[in-house]
Design an enzyme around this catalytic site. Sequence first.
Site, PDB file in Angstrom:
ATOM      1  CG  HIS A 110      -2.337   0.530   0.847  1.00 10.77           C
ATOM      2  ND1 HIS A 110      -3.461   0.308   1.607  1.00 10.77           N
ATOM      3  CD2 HIS A 110      -2.752   1.313  -0.191  1.00 10.77           C
ATOM      4  CE1 HIS A 110      -4.501   0.936   1.051  1.00 10.77           C
ATOM      5  NE2 HIS A 110      -4.081   1.551  -0.030  1.00 10.77           N
ATOM      6  CG  ASP A 129      -6.170  -0.606   4.779  1.00  4.85           C
ATOM      7  OD1 ASP A 129      -5.946  -1.635   5.428  1.00  4.85           O
ATOM      8  OD2 ASP A 129      -5.295   0.018   4.146  1.00  4.85           O
ATOM      9  CG  HIS A 177      -3.908  -2.227   8.617  1.00  9.34           C
ATOM     10  ND1 HIS A 177      -4.069  -3.160   7.619  1.00  9.34           N
ATOM     11  CD2 HIS A 177      -3.538  -2.900   9.726  1.00  9.34           C
ATOM     12  CE1 HIS A 177      -3.782  -4.371   8.105  1.00  9.34           C
ATOM     13  NE2 HIS A 177      -3.464  -4.246   9.382  1.00  9.34           N
ATOM     14  CG  ASP A 207      -2.312   1.715   5.467  1.00 12.46           C
ATOM     15  OD1 ASP A 207      -1.923   1.015   6.424  1.00 12.46           O
ATOM     16  OD2 ASP A 207      -2.720   1.219   4.392  1.00 12.46           O
ATOM     17  CG  HIS A 262       2.580  -1.737   4.344  1.00 12.08           C
ATOM     18  ND1 HIS A 262       1.914  -2.936   4.165  1.00 12.08           N
ATOM     19  CD2 HIS A 262       3.067  -1.756   5.611  1.00 12.08           C
ATOM     20  CE1 HIS A 262       1.979  -3.647   5.303  1.00 12.08           C
ATOM     21  NE2 HIS A 262       2.682  -2.961   6.170  1.00 12.08           N
ATOM     22  CG  ASP A 288      -4.867  -3.158   2.444  1.00 14.41           C
ATOM     23  OD1 ASP A 288      -4.906  -4.375   2.240  1.00 14.41           O
ATOM     24  OD2 ASP A 288      -4.003  -2.597   3.147  1.00 14.41           O
ATOM     25  CG  ASP A 343      -5.282  -5.361   5.005  1.00 15.71           C
ATOM     26  OD1 ASP A 343      -6.151  -4.487   5.147  1.00 15.71           O
ATOM     27  OD2 ASP A 343      -4.062  -5.124   5.165  1.00 15.71           O
ATOM     28  CD  GLU A 377      -0.261  -4.331   1.608  1.00 12.10           C
ATOM     29  OE1 GLU A 377       0.262  -5.451   1.790  1.00 12.10           O
ATOM     30  OE2 GLU A 377       0.326  -3.252   1.871  1.00 12.10           O
TER      31      GLU A 377
HETATM   32  N1  LIG Z   1      -1.166  -1.447   4.104  1.00 12.02           N
HETATM   33  C1  LIG Z   1      -1.094  -2.213   5.183  1.00 12.02           C
HETATM   34  N2  LIG Z   1      -1.397  -3.478   5.114  1.00 12.02           N
HETATM   35  N3  LIG Z   1      -0.685  -1.622   6.299  1.00 12.02           N
HETATM   36  C2  LIG Z   1      -0.497  -2.304   7.555  1.00 12.02           C
HETATM   37  C3  LIG Z   1       0.073  -1.379   8.576  1.00 12.02           C
HETATM   38  C4  LIG Z   1       0.272  -2.027   9.917  1.00 12.02           C
HETATM   39  C5  LIG Z   1       0.777  -1.103  11.014  1.00 12.02           C
HETATM   40  N4  LIG Z   1      -0.187  -0.103  11.351  1.00 12.02           N
HETATM   41  C6  LIG Z   1       2.097  -0.441  10.618  1.00 12.02           C
HETATM   42  O1  LIG Z   1       2.135   0.752  10.474  1.00 12.02           O
HETATM   43  O2  LIG Z   1       3.079  -1.114  10.440  1.00 12.02           O
HETATM   44 MN   LIG Z   2      -3.415  -0.584   3.629  1.00 12.74          MN
HETATM   45 MN   LIG Z   3      -4.332  -3.018   5.476  1.00 10.11          MN
END
Ligand SMILES: NC(=[NH2+])NCCC[C@H](N)C(=O)O
Ligand SMILES: [Mn+2]
Ligand SMILES: [Mn+2]
Length: 331
Positions: free
Chosen positions: A123, A146, A148, A150, A163, A255, A257, A300
């Site tokens: 990402h 998402d 998350h 991000d 990411h 994303d 996920d 992702e």
């Molecule tokens: N694009 C993603 N899958 N991001 C996951 C980030 C997980 C966590 N918040 C980090 O900053 O490491």
């Molecule tokens: Mn993401």
């Molecule tokens: Mn994510």
Amino acid sequence: MGESTIALTDAQAMAQRSKFLKNGSVVGVTCVPFSGGQPKGGVDDGPVEMMRFGILDQLQGMGYQIELSNSMDKYRSMRPESDPPIGKMKNPRYVSMAARRVAEQVQEHCSNGRMAVTLGGDHSIAMGTLVGSTAVYRDLCVIWVDAHADVNTPSTTDSGNLHGCPLSFVLGLCSPDDHPEDGPFGWIKPCVSKDRLVYIGLRDVDAGEKAILREHGIKAFSMHDVDKHGIGKVVEMALDHVNKDRSLPIHMSFDVDALDPSVAPATGTPVRGGLTFREGHYICEAVAETGCLVALDLVEVNPALGDPDSLRQTVAVGCSLVRCSLGETLL
Ligand SMILES: NC(=[NH2+])NCCC[C@H](N)C(=O)O
Ligand SMILES: [Mn+2]
Ligand SMILES: [Mn+2]
């Protein structure tokens, strides 16, 4: 009778409905085989697996013409020989170079009036897609789907994985120390305004990110909201927040996920309790219906994680999310 009986292809219907695209039946596809924004190999094979699964043929089958900005190999050969961390940030130069290239490709698709579809890759590449799309559509709004947020800054990130940080750069939330003009990311200027960003699907947000979302009043619909209101209402509220009159261009960054790991297992940072298959697709269908979508990221997908079955399942769902966002309907 009359013109209403003429059957339109999905692409023609989308192009007719589109409020912004001059070449709405052309899809500008950017494949980004990039994994430098996180530590797990394999996410760089996301685009090639989606191609192997037939995403381009599927879009052509919907009536789209494909304009492929093909630089698959370039991304791989871009990795600098030496790229030591800067503060906590890992692979900063590599991430920056890849994102910069993505920005150029997306900008070129957007300026030609095509729907810009970017297949990742992790990402972190969204720094690039957003710089590219906002260079053409300055008042664009962003729907970030998402698990998350991000939105870590180079200071708040625990993992150092970029990411988890793309939004802090484009929102202009990094301190000058974290994001100096002469640093690798100096080319990224604030281009997304915080009241034009909305999240759907969040369920794993770092403490530092929660503080950022609260401080800046950034709107987010978590899985709690999806449970409480249902996905139909959540998408409507999300659109109302960023695009009240449905009169602004939309960039959706999806994303994979965001989906529950039972639906999309092959991804690097799975979090249980995610969107169902239908909830994920509903978001894409509802966004397609607005006629406002100008750019889409699907990121992702990591074919290296899990057995062949999870891989196939995840690639298949990635492709169908792209198709639905581009107007594939159930009936
Ligand atoms: N694009 C993603 N899958 N991001 C996951 C980030 C997980 C966590 N918040 C980090 O900053 O490491
Ligand atoms: Mn993401
Ligand atoms: Mn994510």
